[in-house]
Design an enzyme around this catalytic site. Structure first.
Site, short mmCIF file in Angstrom:
data_model
loop_
_atom_site.label_atom_id
_atom_site.label_comp_id
_atom_site.label_asym_id
_atom_site.label_seq_id
_atom_site.Cartn_x
_atom_site.Cartn_y
_atom_site.Cartn_z
N LYS A 27 0.94 -1.36 0.14
CA LYS A 27 -0.11 -0.18 -0.03
C LYS A 27 0.46 1.53 0.15
O LYS A 27 1.90 1.02 0.60
CB LYS A 27 -0.99 -0.03 1.55
CG LYS A 27 -2.06 1.08 0.77
CD LYS A 27 -3.14 0.24 0.68
CE LYS A 27 -4.80 0.55 0.29
NZ LYS A 27 -5.81 0.27 -0.77
P1 NAD Z 1 -12.98 7.78 -2.44
O1 NAD Z 1 -12.04 9.08 -1.93
O2 NAD Z 1 -13.55 7.37 -3.88
O3 NAD Z 1 -14.36 8.28 -1.49
C1 NAD Z 1 -14.44 7.97 0.10
C2 NAD Z 1 -16.08 8.58 0.38
O4 NAD Z 1 -15.65 8.75 1.95
C3 NAD Z 1 -16.21 10.19 -0.10
O5 NAD Z 1 -17.54 10.57 -0.61
C4 NAD Z 1 -16.02 11.16 0.86
O6 NAD Z 1 -16.49 11.84 1.08
C5 NAD Z 1 -16.16 9.58 2.12
N1 NAD Z 1 -15.80 10.59 3.44
C6 NAD Z 1 -14.48 10.57 3.18
N2 NAD Z 1 -14.00 10.66 4.96
C7 NAD Z 1 -15.15 10.28 5.87
C8 NAD Z 1 -15.76 10.96 6.99
N3 NAD Z 1 -14.92 11.11 8.05
N4 NAD Z 1 -16.83 10.53 7.38
C9 NAD Z 1 -17.42 9.72 6.27
N5 NAD Z 1 -17.15 9.78 5.00
C10 NAD Z 1 -16.39 9.91 4.65
O7 NAD Z 1 -12.45 6.48 -1.62
P2 NAD Z 1 -12.57 4.81 -2.23
O8 NAD Z 1 -11.79 4.56 -3.12
O9 NAD Z 1 -14.38 5.04 -2.29
O10 NAD Z 1 -12.50 3.99 -1.03
C11 NAD Z 1 -13.20 4.37 0.39
C12 NAD Z 1 -12.81 3.18 1.39
O11 NAD Z 1 -12.85 1.62 0.30
C13 NAD Z 1 -11.43 2.78 1.58
O12 NAD Z 1 -10.80 2.39 2.70
C14 NAD Z 1 -10.25 2.39 0.27
O13 NAD Z 1 -9.61 2.09 1.13
C15 NAD Z 1 -11.50 1.92 0.34
N6 NAD Z 1 -11.26 0.82 -1.36
C16 NAD Z 1 -11.40 0.91 -1.79
C17 NAD Z 1 -10.37 0.61 -3.18
C18 NAD Z 1 -10.73 1.12 -4.47
O14 NAD Z 1 -11.28 0.59 -5.76
N7 NAD Z 1 -11.43 1.92 -4.75
C19 NAD Z 1 -10.37 -0.87 -2.86
C20 NAD Z 1 -10.60 -1.89 -1.46
C21 NAD Z 1 -11.18 -0.75 -0.56
#
Ligand code: NAD
Length: 422
Positions: A112
């Protein structure tokens, strides 16, 4: 080695992941060397990033790339831009990638990256300079057969394009150096929505196991409306699930009769947030988690289900779109209350699965159709889910998380032993 099978509050994120690893080590009866290797990380790179701001001043921040374990293949894992992406958080996320890739059986290890910065305070040119500087400074540990980044929180296909371009300037054009690229640069159909799609696929399995009935009878709340949350909500709504609440960092909205997700996506495109959606009631991020729904999908940040609120979660099923949204103590409380948790290493593994397909397509210099990608994704995730269920039925009283970690750990240990690492 700080390995803890007892649960307690106040664990760091890496200690929390290692708590789940420790349970799997116990179940698999691992020896000391295996435990020592897998509870640590292989390589941790910290770089100081000094980037010119638009006003001529300098932004100075830390960047990390942690490679947890590479026994099963090249290191693989996203890059997060976030003020709380410190070394402990990045270690935790890197180790989760090792277990995730093993559980869905893609031939990668776990890594990561993180840049400890608030990207909402940076302009687009500043973000580009930061990404290019970070790429230069961690470039020596990357490689298409060595370590392959992807998007995570606050990074996206544009970020991957800058990494690809910057890496290519030094090492020559190498599309396989990142996944989650735009289609125009060798990305895969279906990658953008893959994590959300996988969340819904695993939710389908859990909903069916719980006998909750037709999707139209199943209410769902989603925390986070970024890549994972918005696609999970869109795809679940397409399947007929009733999405009654969603949130982002600004707050949440609640529509008991169900949210029209297409209209919400248009509202977010106009305003930048889900809040203020016409016809909705406002709900805080904290209360959203405690709504009386059938399924709760935390899809934002880590550690949102804790000792503080685990007793008040009303959902029958929690599907972990986010990484480590549930602390070990909260996980135990949910389990004792009979709430099924589809763990992060299974629920959000759709992203890395299609990242693997993207990398394969780049290596083949071919492009697969969207139908082909989704068909393979579905087969892989449903198989991983079923394997967890089979492991559970062979071991009385295990949670899906314990089953998933046990399967994943056994696969990594086998590869590490064959290579002579342990
Ligand atoms: P992103 O940046 O696209 O979206 C994050 C979302 O969470 C946004 O809507 C943001 O406003 C909201 N957010 C941020 N801080 C917050 C808080 N304190 N309280 C409530 N909402 C909050 O991120 P993403 O890629 O969607 O990732 C989200 C989660 O999924 C993370 O934990 C990431 O590690 C996990 N994840 C992502 C992927 C991927 O392919 N993008 C894959 C596996 C896991």
């Amino acid at each position: 080695m700080n390995l803890d099978t007892t649960v307690r509050d106040g664990m760091t994120p890496f200690e929390a992941v290692n708590h789940f690893f420790a349970r799997a080590a116990e179940i698999n009866q691992l020896g000391d060397a295996a435990i020592e290797v897998l509870a640590g990380t292989y390589r941790e790179l910290r770089v100081q990033l000094a980037v010119r701001r638009d006003d001529g001043s300098r932004l100075i921040c830390n960047g990390y790339r942690v490679q947890h374990n590479g026994a099963r293949g090249p290191y693989k894992g996203g890059i997060r831009f976030h003020p709380e992406a410190d070394i402990e958080e990045v270690r935790a996320l890197a180790s989760l990638m090792t277990w995730k890739t093993a559980l869905v059986d893609v031939p990668f290890g776990g890594a990561k990256g993180g840049v400890q910065v608030d990207p909402s305070r940076l302009s687009e040119p500043e973000l580009e300079r930061l990404t290019r500087r970070y790429t230069d400074q961690i470039g020596s540990v990357l490689g298409p057969q060595r370590d392959i980044p992807a998007p995570d929180m606050n990074t996206n296909a544009q970020t991957m394009s800058w990494i690809l371009d910057q890496y290519g300037r030094k090492y020559g054009h190498t599309p396989q150096i990142v996944t989650g690229k735009p289609i125009a640069l060798g990305g895969s159909y279906g990658r953008t929505e893959a994590t959300g799609r996988g969340v819904v696929m695993t939710m389908d399995e859990a909903v069916s196991d719980a006998g909750l009935g037709d999707p139209s009878e199943v209410s769902v709340a989603v925390q986070g409306f970024g890549n994972v949350g918005s696609w999970a909500a869109r795809i679940a709504a397409e399947e007929g699930y009733r999405i009654v609440a969603v949130s982002d960092i600004e707050g949440g909205i609640h529509v008991p009769g169900g949210i029209n997700i297409d209209q919400l996506v248009a509202h977010v495109a106009d305003t930048g947030t889900v809040t203020g959606f016409p016809g909705s009631d406002a709900v805080s991020n904290e209360s959203l988690l405690e709504l009386d729904v059938d399924v709760l999908i935390p899809a934002a940040i880590g550690e949102v289900i804790t000792t503080e609120n685990a007793d008040r979660i009303q959902a029958r099923i929690v599907v972990e779109g986010a990484n480590h949204p549930t602390t070990p103590v909260a996980d135990r409380i949910l389990g004792d209350r009979g709430i099924t948790v589809v763990p992060d290493i299974l629920a959000n593994a759709g992203g890395v699965t299609v990242s693997y397909y993207e990398w394969v397509q780049n290596n083949q210099e071919m492009r697969w159709s969207l139908e082909d990608v989704n068909r393979r994704l579905e087969a892989k995730l449903r198989r991983a889910y079923q394997q967890c269920r089979e492991f559970q039925s062979g071991h009385e009283g295990l949670s899906l998380r314990e089953a998933g970690f046990s399967l994943a750990v056994a696969r990594v240990v086998e590869a590490a032993e064959l290579r002579g690492y342990i």
